[in-house]
Design a protein around this motif. Structure first.
Motif, PDB file in Angstrom:
ATOM      1  N   UNK A  34      -2.330   6.895  69.464  1.00  0.00           N
ATOM      2  CA  UNK A  34      -1.256   6.016  68.974  1.00  0.00           C
ATOM      3  C   UNK A  34      -1.856   4.664  68.549  1.00  0.00           C
ATOM      4  N   UNK A  35      -2.791   4.171  69.355  1.00  0.00           N
ATOM      5  CA  UNK A  35      -3.433   2.888  69.012  1.00  0.00           C
ATOM      6  C   UNK A  35      -4.164   3.027  67.677  1.00  0.00           C
ATOM      7  N   UNK A  36      -4.848   4.143  67.503  1.00  0.00           N
ATOM      8  CA  UNK A  36      -5.565   4.347  66.241  1.00  0.00           C
ATOM      9  C   UNK A  36      -4.593   4.480  65.071  1.00  0.00           C
ATOM     10  N   UNK A  37      -3.478   5.105  65.333  1.00  0.00           N
ATOM     11  CA  UNK A  37      -2.456   5.241  64.291  1.00  0.00           C
ATOM     12  C   UNK A  37      -1.950   3.854  63.877  1.00  0.00           C
ATOM     13  N   UNK A  38      -1.769   2.992  64.880  1.00  0.00           N
ATOM     14  CA  UNK A  38      -1.318   1.631  64.599  1.00  0.00           C
ATOM     15  C   UNK A  38      -2.382   0.905  63.772  1.00  0.00           C
ATOM     16  N   UNK A  39      -3.634   1.083  64.177  1.00  0.00           N
ATOM     17  CA  UNK A  39      -4.727   0.423  63.432  1.00  0.00           C
ATOM     18  C   UNK A  39      -4.705   0.874  61.968  1.00  0.00           C
ATOM     19  N   UNK A  40      -4.414   2.159  61.761  1.00  0.00           N
ATOM     20  CA  UNK A  40      -4.354   2.643  60.373  1.00  0.00           C
ATOM     21  C   UNK A  40      -3.178   2.046  59.607  1.00  0.00           C
ATOM     22  N   UNK A  41      -2.139   1.704  60.359  1.00  0.00           N
ATOM     23  CA  UNK A  41      -0.976   1.063  59.732  1.00  0.00           C
ATOM     24  C   UNK A  41      -1.321  -0.332  59.211  1.00  0.00           C
ATOM     25  N   UNK A  42      -2.411  -0.901  59.750  1.00  0.00           N
ATOM     26  CA  UNK A  42      -2.750  -2.281  59.430  1.00  0.00           C
ATOM     27  C   UNK A  42      -3.476  -2.429  58.098  1.00  0.00           C
ATOM     28  N   UNK A  43      -3.842  -1.305  57.477  1.00  0.00           N
ATOM     29  CA  UNK A  43      -4.647  -1.376  56.253  1.00  0.00           C
ATOM     30  C   UNK A  43      -4.012  -2.288  55.200  1.00  0.00           C
TER      31      UNK A  43
END
Lengths: 130, 281
Positions: A34-43
Protein backbone atom coordinates in the motif's frame (compact mmCIF):
# COMPACT_ATOMS: atom_id res chain seq x y z
CA UNK A 1 18.60 28.41 -7.29
CA UNK A 2 15.42 29.12 -9.18
CA UNK A 3 12.45 30.94 -7.68
CA UNK A 4 9.51 28.73 -6.77
CA UNK A 5 6.52 29.41 -9.00
CA UNK A 6 3.20 30.27 -7.36
CA UNK A 7 4.23 29.23 -3.81
CA UNK A 8 3.91 25.64 -4.97
CA UNK A 9 6.31 24.49 -2.24
CA UNK A 10 3.54 25.19 0.31
CA UNK A 11 0.96 23.32 -1.76
CA UNK A 12 3.34 20.39 -2.14
CA UNK A 13 4.15 20.35 1.57
CA UNK A 14 0.47 20.28 2.49
CA UNK A 15 -0.18 17.43 0.07
CA UNK A 16 2.72 15.38 1.38
CA UNK A 17 1.70 16.08 4.98
CA UNK A 18 -1.76 14.93 3.97
CA UNK A 19 -0.45 11.63 2.64
CA UNK A 20 1.57 10.95 5.77
CA UNK A 21 -1.46 11.91 7.85
CA UNK A 22 -3.55 9.46 5.82
CA UNK A 23 -1.04 6.65 6.29
CA UNK A 24 -0.64 7.17 10.03
CA UNK A 25 -4.38 7.59 10.65
CA UNK A 26 -5.60 4.78 8.42
CA UNK A 27 -7.66 2.51 10.68
CA UNK A 28 -6.76 -0.70 8.84
CA UNK A 29 -3.45 -2.43 8.42
CA UNK A 30 -0.93 -0.60 6.24
CA UNK A 31 1.07 -3.07 4.19
CA UNK A 32 4.31 -2.31 2.29
CA UNK A 33 2.47 -2.72 -1.00
CA UNK A 34 0.00 0.00 0.00
CA UNK A 35 2.87 2.36 0.84
CA UNK A 36 4.44 1.63 -2.53
CA UNK A 37 1.12 2.20 -4.23
CA UNK A 38 0.91 5.58 -2.52
CA UNK A 39 4.45 6.40 -3.64
CA UNK A 40 3.39 5.61 -7.20
CA UNK A 41 0.48 7.98 -6.79
CA UNK A 42 2.99 10.75 -6.13
CA UNK A 43 4.45 10.72 -9.65
CA UNK A 44 2.20 13.51 -10.91
CA UNK A 45 2.78 15.57 -7.74
CA UNK A 46 6.54 15.23 -8.16
CA UNK A 47 6.31 16.31 -11.75
CA UNK A 48 4.17 19.30 -10.85
CA UNK A 49 6.58 20.24 -8.05
CA UNK A 50 9.59 20.14 -10.36
CA UNK A 51 7.72 22.11 -13.00
CA UNK A 52 7.18 24.76 -10.32
CA UNK A 53 10.89 24.74 -9.39
CA UNK A 54 10.39 23.04 -6.04
CA UNK A 55 13.48 21.16 -4.89
CA UNK A 56 11.87 18.12 -3.27
CA UNK A 57 13.51 16.79 -0.13
CA UNK A 58 13.14 13.12 -1.02
CA UNK A 59 15.08 11.89 2.01
CA UNK A 60 13.01 13.90 4.47
CA UNK A 61 9.84 12.82 2.76
CA UNK A 62 10.87 9.16 2.83
CA UNK A 63 11.72 9.46 6.52
CA UNK A 64 8.31 10.98 7.20
CA UNK A 65 6.49 8.27 5.24
CA UNK A 66 8.47 5.57 7.01
CA UNK A 67 7.55 6.99 10.40
CA UNK A 68 3.90 7.28 9.34
CA UNK A 69 3.94 3.62 8.30
CA UNK A 70 5.39 2.75 11.72
CA UNK A 71 8.78 1.86 10.18
CA UNK A 72 7.22 -0.89 8.12
CA UNK A 73 9.53 0.12 5.31
CA UNK A 74 13.06 1.45 5.51
CA UNK A 75 13.38 5.11 4.53
CA UNK A 76 16.01 4.19 1.95
CA UNK A 77 13.60 1.85 0.18
CA UNK A 78 10.93 4.53 0.11
CA UNK A 79 13.45 7.13 -1.07
CA UNK A 80 14.56 4.95 -3.97
CA UNK A 81 10.96 4.17 -4.86
CA UNK A 82 10.28 7.91 -4.87
CA UNK A 83 13.24 8.60 -7.12
CA UNK A 84 11.78 6.07 -9.55
CA UNK A 85 8.65 8.23 -9.71
CA UNK A 86 10.52 11.39 -10.67
CA UNK A 87 9.76 12.64 -14.17
CA UNK A 88 11.85 11.67 -17.14
CA UNK A 89 14.37 14.46 -17.86
CA UNK A 90 13.52 14.15 -21.55
CA UNK A 91 10.18 15.81 -20.98
CA UNK A 92 11.58 18.66 -18.84
CA UNK A 93 12.97 22.07 -19.78
CA UNK A 94 16.56 23.07 -19.01
CA UNK A 95 15.51 24.93 -15.89
CA UNK A 96 13.43 22.02 -14.64
CA UNK A 97 16.30 19.63 -15.29
CA UNK A 98 18.49 21.74 -13.01
CA UNK A 99 15.86 21.45 -10.30
CA UNK A 100 15.68 17.70 -10.87
CA UNK A 101 19.47 17.55 -10.66
CA UNK A 102 19.38 19.24 -7.27
CA UNK A 103 16.76 16.77 -6.07
CA UNK A 104 18.78 13.81 -7.27
CA UNK A 105 22.06 15.14 -5.93
CA UNK A 106 20.74 15.00 -2.37
CA UNK A 107 19.66 11.39 -2.78
CA UNK A 108 22.90 10.40 -4.47
CA UNK A 109 24.94 11.87 -1.66
CA UNK A 110 23.04 9.76 0.85
CA UNK A 111 22.79 6.60 -1.25
CA UNK A 112 25.66 6.63 -3.72
CA UNK A 113 25.28 4.49 -6.82
CA UNK A 114 21.51 4.72 -6.77
CA UNK A 115 21.59 7.15 -9.65
CA UNK A 116 23.34 4.78 -12.04
CA UNK A 117 20.45 2.43 -11.69
CA UNK A 118 17.93 5.08 -12.53
CA UNK A 119 20.03 6.67 -15.23
CA UNK A 120 19.58 3.45 -17.16
CA UNK A 121 15.82 3.72 -16.85
CA UNK A 122 15.79 7.27 -18.07
CA UNK A 123 18.25 6.56 -20.84
CA UNK A 124 16.03 3.77 -22.10
CA UNK A 125 13.04 6.05 -21.75
CA UNK A 126 14.74 8.75 -23.83
CA UNK A 127 15.71 6.24 -26.51
CA UNK A 128 12.19 4.91 -26.71
CA UNK A 129 10.68 8.39 -26.81
CA UNK A 130 13.03 9.30 -29.68
CA UNK B 1 47.67 -12.96 -30.96
CA UNK B 2 46.28 -9.49 -31.57
CA UNK B 3 43.73 -10.90 -33.99
CA UNK B 4 42.50 -13.34 -31.37
CA UNK B 5 42.06 -10.50 -28.88
CA UNK B 6 40.15 -8.41 -31.39
CA UNK B 7 37.95 -11.37 -32.24
CA UNK B 8 37.33 -12.03 -28.57
CA UNK B 9 36.42 -8.40 -27.99
CA UNK B 10 34.08 -8.33 -30.96
CA UNK B 11 32.40 -11.47 -29.67
CA UNK B 12 32.01 -9.89 -26.25
CA UNK B 13 30.65 -6.77 -27.91
CA UNK B 14 28.16 -8.82 -29.92
CA UNK B 15 27.06 -10.63 -26.77
CA UNK B 16 26.60 -7.29 -25.04
CA UNK B 17 24.62 -6.02 -28.00
CA UNK B 18 22.35 -9.04 -27.84
CA UNK B 19 21.94 -8.52 -24.16
CA UNK B 20 21.15 -4.86 -24.71
CA UNK B 21 18.65 -5.73 -27.40
CA UNK B 22 16.92 -8.12 -25.08
CA UNK B 23 16.89 -5.65 -22.22
CA UNK B 24 15.73 -2.82 -24.43
CA UNK B 25 12.88 -4.96 -25.71
CA UNK B 26 11.83 -5.50 -22.14
CA UNK B 27 12.45 -1.87 -21.34
CA UNK B 28 9.66 -0.81 -23.64
CA UNK B 29 7.34 -1.91 -20.89
CA UNK B 30 9.39 0.08 -18.42
CA UNK B 31 9.20 3.22 -20.47
CA UNK B 32 5.47 2.84 -20.39
CA UNK B 33 5.81 2.53 -16.64
CA UNK B 34 7.42 5.93 -16.58
CA UNK B 35 4.44 7.21 -18.50
CA UNK B 36 2.15 5.76 -15.87
CA UNK B 37 1.04 2.66 -17.75
CA UNK B 38 3.18 0.18 -15.90
CA UNK B 39 1.65 -3.13 -15.35
CA UNK B 40 -0.35 -4.48 -18.31
CA UNK B 41 2.42 -4.47 -20.91
CA UNK B 42 5.11 -5.51 -18.46
CA UNK B 43 2.96 -8.32 -17.19
CA UNK B 44 2.27 -9.68 -20.63
CA UNK B 45 5.96 -9.49 -21.52
CA UNK B 46 6.94 -11.25 -18.34
CA UNK B 47 4.26 -13.83 -18.86
CA UNK B 48 5.59 -14.47 -22.37
CA UNK B 49 9.17 -14.78 -21.15
CA UNK B 50 8.13 -17.04 -18.33
CA UNK B 51 6.17 -19.32 -20.60
CA UNK B 52 9.15 -19.71 -22.87
CA UNK B 53 11.59 -20.12 -19.99
CA UNK B 54 9.38 -22.62 -18.24
CA UNK B 55 9.12 -24.69 -21.38
CA UNK B 56 12.88 -24.57 -21.84
CA UNK B 57 13.49 -25.36 -18.19
CA UNK B 58 11.13 -28.31 -18.09
CA UNK B 59 12.47 -29.62 -21.38
CA UNK B 60 16.09 -29.38 -20.27
CA UNK B 61 15.33 -31.06 -16.96
CA UNK B 62 13.39 -33.83 -18.68
CA UNK B 63 16.15 -34.28 -21.26
CA UNK B 64 18.72 -34.46 -18.48
CA UNK B 65 16.64 -36.99 -16.63
CA UNK B 66 16.06 -39.08 -19.75
CA UNK B 67 19.75 -38.91 -20.67
CA UNK B 68 20.79 -39.96 -17.22
CA UNK B 69 18.33 -42.86 -17.30
CA UNK B 70 19.62 -44.02 -20.66
CA UNK B 71 23.19 -43.65 -19.42
CA UNK B 72 22.52 -45.68 -16.34
CA UNK B 73 20.82 -48.44 -18.35
CA UNK B 74 23.78 -48.56 -20.76
CA UNK B 75 26.13 -48.66 -17.81
CA UNK B 76 24.09 -51.45 -16.34
CA UNK B 77 24.58 -53.41 -19.57
CA UNK B 78 28.28 -53.60 -19.16
CA UNK B 79 29.92 -50.17 -19.65
CA UNK B 80 32.79 -49.61 -17.25
CA UNK B 81 32.35 -46.65 -14.95
CA UNK B 82 33.28 -45.87 -11.43
CA UNK B 83 30.84 -46.94 -8.78
CA UNK B 84 30.40 -43.41 -7.42
CA UNK B 85 29.50 -41.96 -10.82
CA UNK B 86 26.90 -44.63 -11.45
CA UNK B 87 25.32 -43.89 -8.11
CA UNK B 88 25.45 -40.07 -8.26
CA UNK B 89 24.05 -39.37 -11.72
CA UNK B 90 20.76 -41.24 -11.61
CA UNK B 91 20.00 -40.06 -8.09
CA UNK B 92 20.44 -36.38 -9.07
CA UNK B 93 18.46 -36.83 -12.26
CA UNK B 94 15.71 -38.70 -10.50
CA UNK B 95 15.58 -35.94 -7.90
CA UNK B 96 15.05 -33.23 -10.50
CA UNK B 97 12.59 -35.40 -12.36
CA UNK B 98 10.78 -36.06 -9.12
CA UNK B 99 10.61 -32.33 -8.48
CA UNK B 100 9.17 -31.67 -11.92
CA UNK B 101 6.76 -34.57 -11.60
CA UNK B 102 5.70 -33.32 -8.20
CA UNK B 103 5.02 -29.78 -9.41
CA UNK B 104 3.24 -30.91 -12.53
CA UNK B 105 1.42 -33.68 -10.75
CA UNK B 106 0.27 -31.34 -8.03
CA UNK B 107 -1.13 -28.92 -10.56
CA UNK B 108 -2.79 -31.71 -12.48
CA UNK B 109 -4.20 -33.10 -9.27
CA UNK B 110 -5.42 -29.68 -8.20
CA UNK B 111 -7.02 -29.12 -11.58
CA UNK B 112 -8.70 -32.50 -11.75
CA UNK B 113 -9.71 -32.73 -8.12
CA UNK B 114 -10.69 -29.13 -7.45
CA UNK B 115 -14.24 -29.27 -8.87
CA UNK B 116 -15.03 -31.94 -6.33
CA UNK B 117 -14.70 -29.34 -3.58
CA UNK B 118 -16.90 -26.76 -5.26
CA UNK B 119 -20.13 -25.89 -3.46
CA UNK B 120 -22.18 -27.39 -6.30
CA UNK B 121 -20.19 -30.59 -6.19
CA UNK B 122 -20.44 -30.64 -2.41
CA UNK B 123 -24.21 -30.33 -2.73
CA UNK B 124 -24.31 -33.16 -5.24
CA UNK B 125 -22.16 -35.27 -2.96
CA UNK B 126 -24.46 -34.66 -0.05
CA UNK B 127 -27.45 -35.70 -2.18
CA UNK B 128 -25.63 -38.88 -3.09
CA UNK B 129 -24.89 -39.41 0.54
CA UNK B 130 -28.54 -39.18 1.45
CA UNK B 131 -29.22 -42.15 -0.75
CA UNK B 132 -26.29 -44.15 0.57
CA UNK B 133 -24.74 -42.78 3.78
CA UNK B 134 -20.94 -43.21 3.88
CA UNK B 135 -19.16 -44.95 6.66
CA UNK B 136 -17.03 -43.01 9.14
CA UNK B 137 -13.91 -44.52 7.61
CA UNK B 138 -14.89 -43.32 4.11
CA UNK B 139 -15.51 -39.79 5.35
CA UNK B 140 -12.22 -39.55 7.19
CA UNK B 141 -10.35 -40.99 4.19
CA UNK B 142 -12.00 -38.40 1.92
CA UNK B 143 -11.12 -35.58 4.29
CA UNK B 144 -7.52 -36.75 4.54
CA UNK B 145 -7.34 -37.00 0.76
CA UNK B 146 -8.71 -33.49 0.36
CA UNK B 147 -6.26 -32.08 2.90
CA UNK B 148 -3.39 -33.83 1.19
CA UNK B 149 -4.41 -32.39 -2.16
CA UNK B 150 -4.66 -28.89 -0.78
CA UNK B 151 -1.20 -29.25 0.75
CA UNK B 152 0.30 -30.49 -2.50
CA UNK B 153 -1.39 -27.73 -4.47
CA UNK B 154 -0.14 -25.11 -2.02
CA UNK B 155 3.43 -26.37 -2.11
CA UNK B 156 3.35 -26.55 -5.90
CA UNK B 157 2.02 -23.04 -6.13
CA UNK B 158 4.64 -21.75 -3.73
CA UNK B 159 7.44 -23.43 -5.61
CA UNK B 160 6.09 -22.11 -8.90
CA UNK B 161 5.93 -18.58 -7.53
CA UNK B 162 9.38 -18.87 -5.96
CA UNK B 163 10.81 -20.15 -9.21
CA UNK B 164 9.14 -17.43 -11.25
CA UNK B 165 10.23 -14.76 -8.79
CA UNK B 166 13.80 -16.03 -8.94
CA UNK B 167 13.74 -15.82 -12.73
CA UNK B 168 12.36 -12.32 -12.66
CA UNK B 169 14.81 -11.21 -10.00
CA UNK B 170 17.73 -12.56 -12.00
CA UNK B 171 16.66 -11.08 -15.31
CA UNK B 172 14.93 -7.84 -14.53
CA UNK B 173 17.16 -6.38 -11.85
CA UNK B 174 19.51 -5.41 -14.63
CA UNK B 175 16.86 -3.02 -15.84
CA UNK B 176 16.89 -1.14 -12.58
CA UNK B 177 13.49 -2.29 -11.44
CA UNK B 178 12.52 -1.11 -8.01
CA UNK B 179 11.96 -3.60 -5.18
CA UNK B 180 8.38 -2.40 -5.08
CA UNK B 181 7.94 -3.24 -8.75
CA UNK B 182 9.47 -6.66 -8.24
CA UNK B 183 7.13 -7.14 -5.32
CA UNK B 184 4.27 -6.12 -7.56
CA UNK B 185 5.24 -8.73 -10.11
CA UNK B 186 5.63 -11.36 -7.42
CA UNK B 187 2.24 -10.44 -6.05
CA UNK B 188 0.83 -10.55 -9.54
CA UNK B 189 2.12 -14.09 -9.97
CA UNK B 190 0.66 -15.16 -6.64
CA UNK B 191 -2.62 -13.54 -7.58
CA UNK B 192 -2.61 -15.33 -10.90
CA UNK B 193 -2.16 -18.62 -9.09
CA UNK B 194 -4.75 -17.78 -6.50
CA UNK B 195 -7.21 -16.58 -9.13
CA UNK B 196 -6.93 -19.87 -10.98
CA UNK B 197 -7.76 -21.64 -7.75
CA UNK B 198 -10.64 -19.26 -7.21
CA UNK B 199 -11.96 -20.05 -10.65
CA UNK B 200 -11.89 -23.69 -9.75
CA UNK B 201 -13.98 -22.90 -6.67
CA UNK B 202 -11.12 -23.98 -4.49
CA UNK B 203 -11.13 -20.64 -2.74
CA UNK B 204 -14.39 -18.93 -1.98
CA UNK B 205 -12.65 -15.55 -2.15
CA UNK B 206 -9.13 -14.18 -2.32
CA UNK B 207 -7.51 -13.20 0.96
CA UNK B 208 -7.33 -9.43 1.47
CA UNK B 209 -3.57 -9.40 1.05
CA UNK B 210 -3.98 -10.82 -2.46
CA UNK B 211 -7.11 -8.99 -3.42
CA UNK B 212 -6.38 -5.95 -5.60
CA UNK B 213 -9.79 -4.53 -4.75
CA UNK B 214 -8.95 -4.52 -1.02
CA UNK B 215 -5.67 -2.76 -1.71
CA UNK B 216 -7.39 -0.19 -3.90
CA UNK B 217 -9.97 0.39 -1.20
CA UNK B 218 -7.21 0.99 1.35
CA UNK B 219 -5.58 3.42 -1.05
CA UNK B 220 -8.86 5.25 -1.60
CA UNK B 221 -9.43 5.47 2.17
CA UNK B 222 -5.95 6.91 2.71
CA UNK B 223 -6.53 9.31 -0.17
CA UNK B 224 -9.76 10.47 1.45
CA UNK B 225 -7.91 11.09 4.72
CA UNK B 226 -5.26 12.99 2.79
CA UNK B 227 -7.87 15.13 1.05
CA UNK B 228 -9.59 15.87 4.35
CA UNK B 229 -6.25 16.98 5.76
CA UNK B 230 -5.51 19.10 2.68
CA UNK B 231 -8.89 20.81 2.81
CA UNK B 232 -8.46 21.64 6.49
CA UNK B 233 -4.86 22.73 6.12
CA UNK B 234 -5.66 24.83 3.08
CA UNK B 235 -8.49 26.58 4.89
CA UNK B 236 -6.20 27.32 7.83
CA UNK B 237 -3.54 28.58 5.48
CA UNK B 238 -5.99 30.79 3.63
CA UNK B 239 -7.20 32.23 6.91
CA UNK B 240 -3.68 32.82 8.16
CA UNK B 241 -2.80 34.40 4.83
CA UNK B 242 -5.82 36.67 5.13
CA UNK B 243 -4.79 37.63 8.65
CA UNK B 244 -1.31 38.41 7.43
CA UNK B 245 -2.73 40.45 4.59
CA UNK B 246 -5.01 42.32 6.97
CA UNK B 247 -2.05 43.20 9.11
CA UNK B 248 -0.21 44.46 6.11
CA UNK B 249 -3.07 46.14 4.36
CA UNK B 250 -6.76 45.96 5.25
CA UNK B 251 -8.84 44.20 2.65
CA UNK B 252 -11.45 46.54 1.29
CA UNK B 253 -14.37 44.28 0.50
CA UNK B 254 -17.30 46.01 -1.13
CA UNK B 255 -20.06 46.47 1.43
CA UNK B 256 -22.76 44.43 -0.30
CA UNK B 257 -20.43 41.43 -0.35
CA UNK B 258 -19.70 41.64 3.37
CA UNK B 259 -23.29 42.21 4.51
CA UNK B 260 -25.95 43.58 2.28
CA UNK B 261 -28.23 44.33 5.26
CA UNK B 262 -25.65 46.10 7.39
CA UNK B 263 -27.16 49.51 6.67
CA UNK B 264 -30.61 48.48 7.95
CA UNK B 265 -30.92 49.28 11.67
CA UNK B 266 -31.81 46.33 13.87
CA UNK B 267 -35.20 46.40 15.65
CA UNK B 268 -36.05 44.76 18.91
CA UNK B 269 -38.96 42.35 18.46
CA UNK B 270 -41.27 41.11 21.22
CA UNK B 271 -41.82 37.37 20.66
CA UNK B 272 -45.37 37.37 22.14
CA UNK B 273 -46.44 40.08 19.69
CA UNK B 274 -44.91 38.17 16.83
CA UNK B 275 -46.86 35.08 17.87
CA UNK B 276 -50.10 37.04 18.03
CA UNK B 277 -49.45 38.39 14.58
CA UNK B 278 -48.78 34.91 13.32
CA UNK B 279 -52.01 33.55 14.81
CA UNK B 280 -54.01 36.44 13.38
CA UNK B 281 -52.69 35.63 9.92
Amino acid sequence: MFAVIGRYDEVFKIEMDGWSFGISNYPGEVSPSIVHRIVRELASSFQAAIEHNVVIDILGLAQKFSESAKSLLHPEEIALAMVAQLPNPAILTEEQRCVLGQVLDRVDQAHSGALNNFYRRWNLGVRDAA
Amino acid sequence: MADTKIEQRSQEHAAKQDDLLWTSKLAAGQTQALAGRLMPSLKSRIAGILDERFERFFKSVEDQAAGAKEGSSVKGNGTETSANETRAQPSQASKTQDAVTLVRGAFDAALSEAPRFSPQAAGAESRDNRERPPTQQQVSRKQAHAQQLVKIAQSAQQSWVAFAAQLIGANLKRLGLEPSELDDIRLFLIRQGAASYEELKKLTRLPDSLDPAAELKALEDIKTLMLAYVVQATQEQILSDLELDEQKEPIGFAKPIVNRFSDIPEKEVDPSKLLELGLAL
